[in-house]
Design an enzyme around this catalytic site. Structure first.
Site, short mmCIF file in Angstrom:
data_model
loop_
_atom_site.label_atom_id
_atom_site.label_comp_id
_atom_site.label_asym_id
_atom_site.label_seq_id
_atom_site.Cartn_x
_atom_site.Cartn_y
_atom_site.Cartn_z
N LYS A 11 48.62 47.73 20.40
CA LYS A 11 47.35 47.69 19.66
C LYS A 11 47.54 47.38 18.17
O LYS A 11 48.66 47.46 17.65
CB LYS A 11 46.64 49.04 19.86
CG LYS A 11 46.20 49.30 21.32
CD LYS A 11 45.41 50.59 21.44
CE LYS A 11 44.94 50.81 22.87
NZ LYS A 11 44.10 52.04 22.99
N TYR A 51 36.89 46.17 27.43
CA TYR A 51 36.61 47.60 27.48
C TYR A 51 35.21 47.88 28.04
O TYR A 51 34.65 48.94 27.78
CB TYR A 51 36.77 48.22 26.09
CG TYR A 51 38.21 48.53 25.73
CD1 TYR A 51 38.94 49.47 26.46
CD2 TYR A 51 38.83 47.93 24.65
CE1 TYR A 51 40.26 49.78 26.14
CE2 TYR A 51 40.15 48.23 24.31
CZ TYR A 51 40.86 49.15 25.06
OH TYR A 51 42.15 49.47 24.73
N PHE A 59 32.42 56.31 21.66
CA PHE A 59 33.42 55.67 20.79
C PHE A 59 33.52 54.16 21.02
O PHE A 59 34.37 53.51 20.41
CB PHE A 59 34.79 56.33 20.99
CG PHE A 59 35.30 56.33 22.42
CD1 PHE A 59 35.90 55.20 22.96
CD2 PHE A 59 35.18 57.45 23.22
CE1 PHE A 59 36.37 55.19 24.26
CE2 PHE A 59 35.65 57.45 24.53
CZ PHE A 59 36.25 56.31 25.04
N ARG A 87 52.17 54.39 32.36
CA ARG A 87 51.32 55.50 31.89
C ARG A 87 52.19 56.67 31.43
O ARG A 87 51.86 57.36 30.47
CB ARG A 87 50.37 55.97 33.00
CG ARG A 87 49.30 54.97 33.43
CD ARG A 87 48.28 54.60 32.39
NE ARG A 87 47.61 55.71 31.78
CZ ARG A 87 46.50 55.60 31.03
NH1 ARG A 87 45.93 54.39 30.82
NH2 ARG A 87 45.95 56.64 30.47
N THR A 93 46.35 60.05 26.11
CA THR A 93 45.45 59.29 25.23
C THR A 93 45.45 59.85 23.82
O THR A 93 45.54 59.10 22.84
CB THR A 93 44.01 59.32 25.80
OG1 THR A 93 44.04 58.90 27.17
CG2 THR A 93 43.09 58.44 24.99
N ARG A 104 53.09 57.21 22.51
CA ARG A 104 51.98 57.75 21.70
C ARG A 104 52.43 58.95 20.88
O ARG A 104 51.97 59.13 19.74
CB ARG A 104 50.79 58.06 22.60
CG ARG A 104 50.05 56.76 23.00
CD ARG A 104 49.08 56.97 24.13
NE ARG A 104 48.13 55.87 24.26
CZ ARG A 104 47.28 55.75 25.28
NH1 ARG A 104 47.28 56.66 26.25
NH2 ARG A 104 46.45 54.73 25.33
N ASN A 114 45.94 54.55 19.07
CA ASN A 114 47.02 55.19 19.81
C ASN A 114 48.05 54.20 20.34
O ASN A 114 48.72 54.44 21.34
CB ASN A 114 46.45 56.09 20.92
CG ASN A 114 45.57 55.33 21.88
OD1 ASN A 114 45.46 54.10 21.80
ND2 ASN A 114 44.95 56.04 22.81
N HIS A 117 47.79 50.23 25.12
CA HIS A 117 46.91 50.29 26.29
C HIS A 117 47.78 50.09 27.53
O HIS A 117 48.72 49.30 27.50
CB HIS A 117 45.85 49.18 26.26
CG HIS A 117 45.17 48.98 27.59
ND1 HIS A 117 44.09 49.72 27.99
CD2 HIS A 117 45.47 48.16 28.64
CE1 HIS A 117 43.73 49.35 29.22
NE2 HIS A 117 44.56 48.41 29.63
N GLU A 128 42.97 42.95 34.70
CA GLU A 128 43.32 42.84 33.28
C GLU A 128 44.35 41.74 33.04
O GLU A 128 44.27 41.00 32.06
CB GLU A 128 43.81 44.20 32.77
CG GLU A 128 42.70 45.24 32.74
CD GLU A 128 43.15 46.64 32.37
OE1 GLU A 128 42.29 47.54 32.35
OE2 GLU A 128 44.35 46.86 32.09
P1 IDP Z 1 43.69 55.40 27.89
O1 IDP Z 1 43.94 54.31 26.88
O2 IDP Z 1 44.69 56.53 27.76
O3 IDP Z 1 43.57 54.89 29.31
P2 IDP Z 1 40.77 55.66 27.92
O4 IDP Z 1 40.03 56.92 28.25
O5 IDP Z 1 40.78 54.56 28.94
O6 IDP Z 1 42.27 56.08 27.52
O7 IDP Z 1 40.16 55.12 26.55
C1 IDP Z 1 40.42 53.80 26.12
C2 IDP Z 1 40.74 53.84 24.65
O8 IDP Z 1 39.58 54.28 23.94
C3 IDP Z 1 41.83 54.85 24.22
O9 IDP Z 1 43.14 54.36 24.41
C4 IDP Z 1 41.51 55.03 22.76
O10 IDP Z 1 41.95 53.92 21.97
C5 IDP Z 1 39.98 55.04 22.79
N1 IDP Z 1 39.45 56.39 22.95
C6 IDP Z 1 39.45 57.17 24.06
N2 IDP Z 1 38.87 58.36 23.86
C7 IDP Z 1 38.47 58.35 22.56
C8 IDP Z 1 37.80 59.30 21.72
O11 IDP Z 1 37.45 60.41 22.15
N3 IDP Z 1 37.57 58.91 20.42
C9 IDP Z 1 37.95 57.70 19.94
N4 IDP Z 1 38.56 56.78 20.69
C10 IDP Z 1 38.84 57.09 21.98
MG MG Z 2 42.16 53.59 30.11
#
Ligand code: IDP
Ligand code: MG
Length: 140
Positions: A11, A51, A59, A87, A93, A104, A114, A117, A128
Protein backbone atom coordinates in the site's frame (compact mmCIF):
# COMPACT_ATOMS: atom_id res chain seq x y z
CA UNK A 1 -2.21 -28.94 0.59
CA UNK A 2 -2.29 -27.41 -2.82
CA UNK A 3 -0.27 -24.81 -4.63
CA UNK A 4 -2.50 -21.79 -5.05
CA UNK A 5 -2.28 -18.11 -5.92
CA UNK A 6 -3.30 -15.04 -4.03
CA UNK A 7 -3.37 -11.32 -4.73
CA UNK A 8 -1.33 -8.81 -2.71
CA UNK A 9 -0.92 -5.04 -2.66
CA UNK A 10 1.92 -3.12 -1.04
CA UNK A 11 0.00 0.00 0.00
CA UNK A 12 0.96 3.69 -0.38
CA UNK A 13 2.19 4.07 3.23
CA UNK A 14 4.77 1.36 2.51
CA UNK A 15 5.90 2.53 -0.95
CA UNK A 16 6.29 6.05 0.49
CA UNK A 17 8.69 4.71 3.12
CA UNK A 18 10.61 2.62 0.53
CA UNK A 19 9.59 -0.68 2.16
CA UNK A 20 8.85 -2.71 -0.98
CA UNK A 21 12.01 -4.80 -0.67
CA UNK A 22 11.60 -5.44 3.03
CA UNK A 23 7.98 -6.52 2.55
CA UNK A 24 8.90 -8.74 -0.39
CA UNK A 25 11.56 -10.39 1.80
CA UNK A 26 8.86 -11.16 4.39
CA UNK A 27 6.60 -12.64 1.70
CA UNK A 28 9.40 -14.77 0.29
CA UNK A 29 10.46 -15.79 3.80
CA UNK A 30 6.93 -17.11 4.32
CA UNK A 31 7.37 -19.43 1.34
CA UNK A 32 5.48 -17.27 -1.13
CA UNK A 33 6.82 -16.76 -4.64
CA UNK A 34 6.19 -13.40 -6.38
CA UNK A 35 5.02 -14.61 -9.81
CA UNK A 36 3.78 -11.21 -11.06
CA UNK A 37 4.41 -7.68 -9.84
CA UNK A 38 3.70 -4.15 -11.10
CA UNK A 39 3.77 -0.67 -9.63
CA UNK A 40 0.58 1.32 -10.27
CA UNK A 41 -1.05 4.52 -9.07
CA UNK A 42 -4.72 3.60 -8.76
CA UNK A 43 -7.40 5.96 -9.93
CA UNK A 44 -10.33 6.75 -7.65
CA UNK A 45 -12.60 4.64 -9.86
CA UNK A 46 -10.22 1.67 -9.68
CA UNK A 47 -9.93 1.87 -5.89
CA UNK A 48 -13.70 2.23 -5.49
CA UNK A 49 -14.29 -0.83 -7.62
CA UNK A 50 -11.52 -2.86 -5.97
CA UNK A 51 -12.88 -2.13 -2.46
CA UNK A 52 -16.53 -2.30 -3.60
CA UNK A 53 -17.45 -4.82 -0.87
CA UNK A 54 -16.64 -2.12 1.71
CA UNK A 55 -18.76 0.57 0.03
CA UNK A 56 -21.18 0.79 2.97
CA UNK A 57 -18.49 0.80 5.66
CA UNK A 58 -17.85 4.15 7.43
CA UNK A 59 -14.17 4.11 6.45
CA UNK A 60 -14.79 3.56 2.71
CA UNK A 61 -14.15 7.16 1.51
CA UNK A 62 -11.01 7.50 3.62
CA UNK A 63 -9.79 4.12 2.40
CA UNK A 64 -10.21 5.11 -1.26
CA UNK A 65 -8.44 8.43 -0.60
CA UNK A 66 -5.58 6.60 1.13
CA UNK A 67 -5.22 3.93 -1.57
CA UNK A 68 -4.98 6.63 -4.27
CA UNK A 69 -2.57 8.84 -2.27
CA UNK A 70 0.51 7.31 -3.91
CA UNK A 71 1.79 4.36 -5.90
CA UNK A 72 1.11 0.79 -4.85
CA UNK A 73 2.72 -2.50 -5.89
CA UNK A 74 0.22 -5.11 -7.07
CA UNK A 75 1.40 -8.70 -6.91
CA UNK A 76 0.44 -12.30 -7.50
CA UNK A 77 1.87 -14.67 -4.89
CA UNK A 78 2.10 -18.42 -5.37
CA UNK A 79 2.73 -21.17 -2.85
CA UNK A 80 1.27 -23.88 -0.61
CA UNK A 81 -2.03 -22.52 0.72
CA UNK A 82 -1.00 -19.08 -0.52
CA UNK A 83 -4.18 -17.30 0.63
CA UNK A 84 -3.82 -18.41 4.26
CA UNK A 85 -0.02 -18.20 4.25
CA UNK A 86 -0.17 -14.59 3.07
CA UNK A 87 -2.88 -13.65 5.62
CA UNK A 88 -0.64 -15.13 8.32
CA UNK A 89 2.50 -13.21 7.37
CA UNK A 90 0.42 -10.01 6.88
CA UNK A 91 -0.92 -10.04 10.46
CA UNK A 92 -4.18 -8.63 11.82
CA UNK A 93 -5.88 -5.67 10.12
CA UNK A 94 -5.19 -3.48 13.15
CA UNK A 95 -1.42 -3.48 13.75
CA UNK A 96 -2.13 -3.16 17.48
CA UNK A 97 -3.47 -6.72 17.29
CA UNK A 98 -0.89 -8.12 14.86
CA UNK A 99 1.42 -10.92 15.96
CA UNK A 100 5.18 -10.48 16.34
CA UNK A 101 7.09 -10.94 13.10
CA UNK A 102 4.16 -10.08 10.83
CA UNK A 103 4.36 -7.36 8.18
CA UNK A 104 1.68 -5.24 9.82
CA UNK A 105 3.27 -5.54 13.28
CA UNK A 106 6.63 -4.36 11.92
CA UNK A 107 5.59 -1.82 9.34
CA UNK A 108 1.95 -0.67 9.57
CA UNK A 109 1.26 2.91 10.65
CA UNK A 110 -2.43 2.50 11.58
CA UNK A 111 -5.52 0.32 11.03
CA UNK A 112 -5.99 2.13 7.70
CA UNK A 113 -2.37 2.62 6.59
CA UNK A 114 -1.54 -1.01 7.28
CA UNK A 115 1.04 -1.54 4.51
CA UNK A 116 -0.45 -4.56 2.72
CA UNK A 117 -3.61 -6.03 1.24
CA UNK A 118 -4.13 -9.77 0.83
CA UNK A 119 -7.07 -11.71 -0.61
CA UNK A 120 -9.28 -13.38 2.00
CA UNK A 121 -10.34 -16.41 -0.09
CA UNK A 122 -9.24 -18.30 -3.18
CA UNK A 123 -12.37 -17.11 -4.97
CA UNK A 124 -11.68 -13.44 -4.21
CA UNK A 125 -8.02 -13.96 -5.10
CA UNK A 126 -9.01 -15.06 -8.62
CA UNK A 127 -11.24 -11.99 -9.06
CA UNK A 128 -8.61 -9.60 -7.68
CA UNK A 129 -5.78 -11.10 -9.77
CA UNK A 130 -7.88 -10.76 -12.93
CA UNK A 131 -8.59 -7.13 -12.06
CA UNK A 132 -4.90 -6.22 -12.40
CA UNK A 133 -3.15 -8.96 -14.40
CA UNK A 134 -3.56 -10.81 -17.67
CA UNK A 135 -2.75 -14.51 -17.58
CA UNK A 136 0.32 -13.84 -19.70
CA UNK A 137 1.69 -11.43 -17.02
CA UNK A 138 1.93 -14.26 -14.48
CA UNK A 139 5.05 -16.39 -14.75
CA UNK A 140 5.04 -19.21 -12.22
P1 IDP B 1 -7.97 -6.71 5.67
O1 IDP B 1 -7.14 -5.78 4.81
O2 IDP B 1 -7.20 -7.19 6.88
O3 IDP B 1 -8.59 -7.84 4.88
P2 IDP B 1 -10.63 -5.48 5.67
O4 IDP B 1 -11.62 -5.61 6.78
O5 IDP B 1 -10.87 -6.23 4.40
O6 IDP B 1 -9.18 -5.84 6.29
O7 IDP B 1 -10.51 -3.92 5.36
C1 IDP B 1 -9.88 -3.47 4.17
C2 IDP B 1 -8.98 -2.31 4.52
O8 IDP B 1 -9.78 -1.23 4.99
C3 IDP B 1 -7.98 -2.56 5.67
O9 IDP B 1 -6.82 -3.24 5.27
C4 IDP B 1 -7.68 -1.15 6.10
O10 IDP B 1 -6.78 -0.49 5.21
C5 IDP B 1 -9.06 -0.50 5.98
N1 IDP B 1 -9.81 -0.59 7.24
C6 IDP B 1 -10.40 -1.68 7.78
N2 IDP B 1 -11.02 -1.40 8.94
C7 IDP B 1 -10.83 -0.07 9.14
C8 IDP B 1 -11.22 0.84 10.18
O11 IDP B 1 -11.89 0.47 11.15
N3 IDP B 1 -10.81 2.14 10.03
C9 IDP B 1 -10.08 2.57 8.96
N4 IDP B 1 -9.70 1.76 7.97
C10 IDP B 1 -10.05 0.45 8.06
MG1 MG C 1 -9.98 -7.75 3.35
Amino acid sequence: MAIERTFSIIKPDATRRNLTGKINAKLEGAGLRIVAQRRVWMTTAQAEQFYGVHRERPFFRDLVTFMTSGPVVVQVLEGENAVAANREVMGATNPANAAEGTIRKEFAESIEANSVHGSDSAENAATEIAYFFAGTDIVG
